[in-house]
Motif scaffolding. Structure first.
Motif: not given
Length: 493
Positions: A316, A339-340, A368, A451, A457
């Motif tokens: 994250a 990506r987060r 995310r 995360l 989320a």
């Protein structure tokens, strides 16, 4: 007296009307429900205000007034001194409020003859949660007199003058020492300024079955650990640091490094197994001088970031706190689109000229992206929503989440967390001293840690907001962002 049957639910006035109708349609006696509500008000008034020399019950023409008539009868039967005043026309014949007025056996005086006096406790049963028009001047004058005399007010459902859907004040309102509502909280109990006017809140079960409440309640809840606790990571003997998640936080330039370090430190304190501060070359020395457990990585360009992203163990990212370079921010976000990511501060502002560019990059796949705007940042991305006076803060947050395909943490003393699927939470545990420099950076790092640990989320954001408020309470008035980090308590499932 029974307490709320759904402790975390928040029900709009329209949903409450639907619940009342469903209760009547199911065969429940609507007057019995009103009697339960009014009796609860009377009991709470007697118990909570034993110092009253006189209880003054102010009744409106609707069902809120009906609750007031029943409360007046209950208090008088106990031997209390009760004065009763009615606003406007008598309740519509044949309705529950008219029946309650008839059963009261006290003739109400006209509202405009009421003169408050020392020793009064006001039972405010004028307007219910569905009130949305401006308060008339005669009522406003009484409200101002009661406030000026500092008389205690017990409000039925919501302080009269407060809009139950938005928490807004419609011209004037009572400031209650205590508010009694029924079945569940309404948005106006938690949204500002309504929350500041309610005083202590009692949520009372009046006998409507839980199944009817659940059938008509929406996806709005009060933020509590019950909402997200099941998603929290449980530590065991086999856990290692990478299983606890690797969080990356992007730093600003050499004179703007503190915000990112706060976020990184908060991420580590919130449970991430590793935290790396991604820093421009020119800021490496400044960051290195202040870091111990947080790792440091030189990232100056999009090319360097792209190479680093080959390490999929970085789970994250947090981008925005004092980042500064909005053009670089836009490029970095493009690389992070799968990506987060927690996007805060300058990371949000970077897309003010064309928010759709940001939204489109996160439009597919699981949610995310988490964005954490305050009012000003929210308006930069969602100007039309921010300017629409018909929308509550909850409405704005939900609409923004759907448009952006992101979880929105709409910050403030009444922070709202909204998911693109329509779920929303209102947070209520934040102390006022959290309004201090760096507090938002800490929050971004806390959400990033969740995360990184693999929390969805929405739950990651909700947990971060709640733990942030909890840490603020523990740190105490006079806290700084640094002491806030130190007050973060462990996250338990």
């Amino acid at each position: 007296m029974m307490r709320a049957i759904h402790s975390s639910a928040i029900i709009s006035p329209a949903q409450m009307t639907a619940i009342d109708r469903a209760a009547a349609g199911s065969g429940l006696d609507s007057f019995a429900l009103m009697n339960a509500a009014g009796s609860a008000v009377g009991e709470i008034a007697l118990r909570r205000f034993p110092q009253a020399l006189r209880f003054v019950v102010l009744c409106g023409p609707g069902n809120n007034g009906g609750d007031g008539y029943i409360a007046a009868r209950r208090m008088r039967a106990s031997g209390a001194c009760v004065a009763l005043y009615a606003l406007g026309d008598a309740p519509a014949a044949g309705g529950d409020a008219a029946r309650a007025r008839s059963a009261c056996a006290m003739a109400p005086a006209a509202f405009d003859t009421f003169v408050p006096r020392s020793g009064d406790v006001i039972v405010d049963a004028l307007f219910g949660a569905g009130f949305s028009r401006p308060v008339c001047e005669d009522v406003a004058v009484v409200m101002r007199k009661v406030t000026a005399m500092d008389l205690p007010v017990l409000s039925v459902d919501l302080p009269s003058g407060v809009d139950g859907r938005t928490g807004a004040v419609r011209g004037e309102s009572f400031t209650a020492a205590r508010t009694v509502t029924f079945v569940a909280r309404k948005p106006g109990h938690l949204l500002l300024p309504g929350r500041m006017l309610c005083g202590a809140l009692d949520v009372i079960d009046i006998g409507i079955p839980r199944r009817l409440v659940d059938a008509h309640a929406g996806n709005l809840r009060k933020n509590t650990p019950a909402v997200w606790g099941q998603e929290a990571m449980v530590l065991n003997a086999a856990v290692h640091k990478y299983k606890r998640g690797h969080l990356a936080v992007f730093s600003g330039g050499p004179l703007s490094t503190g915000a990112a370090r706060l976020a990184a430190s908060a991420g580590l304190a919130s449970g991430a197994g590793l935290v790396t501060l991604a820093s421009p070359e020119l800021a490496l020395q400044a960051n290195a001088a202040h870091l111990t457990a947080v790792m440091l990585k030189a990232i100056d360009t999009a090319e360097a970031l792209e190479t680093w992203l080959d390490d999929r163990r970085i789970s994250a990212f947090v981008l925005g706190p004092a980042f500064g370079d909005v053009e670089k921010a836009r490029g970095f976000v493009t690389l992070l689109r799968d990506r987060r990511l927690v996007l805060d501060a300058d990371g949000i502002t970077a897309f003010r000229d064309d928010p759709a560019v940001l939204f489109d990059q996160f439009a597919t796949g699981p949610t995310r992206l988490v964005m954490t705007p305050h009012d000003g940042e929210f308006a930069r991305l969602f100007a039309d929503l921010a300017q629409d006076p018909a929308l509550s803060k909850i409405d704005r947050a939900i609409a923004a989440a759907r448009r952006s395909h992101a979880v929105i943490v709409f910050k403030g003393a009444d922070t709202v967390i909204a998911d693109p699927d329509g779920r929303a939470l209102v947070n209520a545990n934040a102390p006022p001293w959290l309004a201090t420099a760096g507090s938002g950076d800490v929050l971004a790092g806390m959400i990033g840690a969740h995360l990184a640990q693999g929390m969805p989320a929405f739950e990651a954001a909700a947990a971060g907001v709640w733990r942030h408020g909890d840490a603020g309470t523990l740190a105490g008035e006079g806290m700084t962002a640094e002491t806030l980090v130190q007050a973060i308590r462990p996250l338990h499932a």
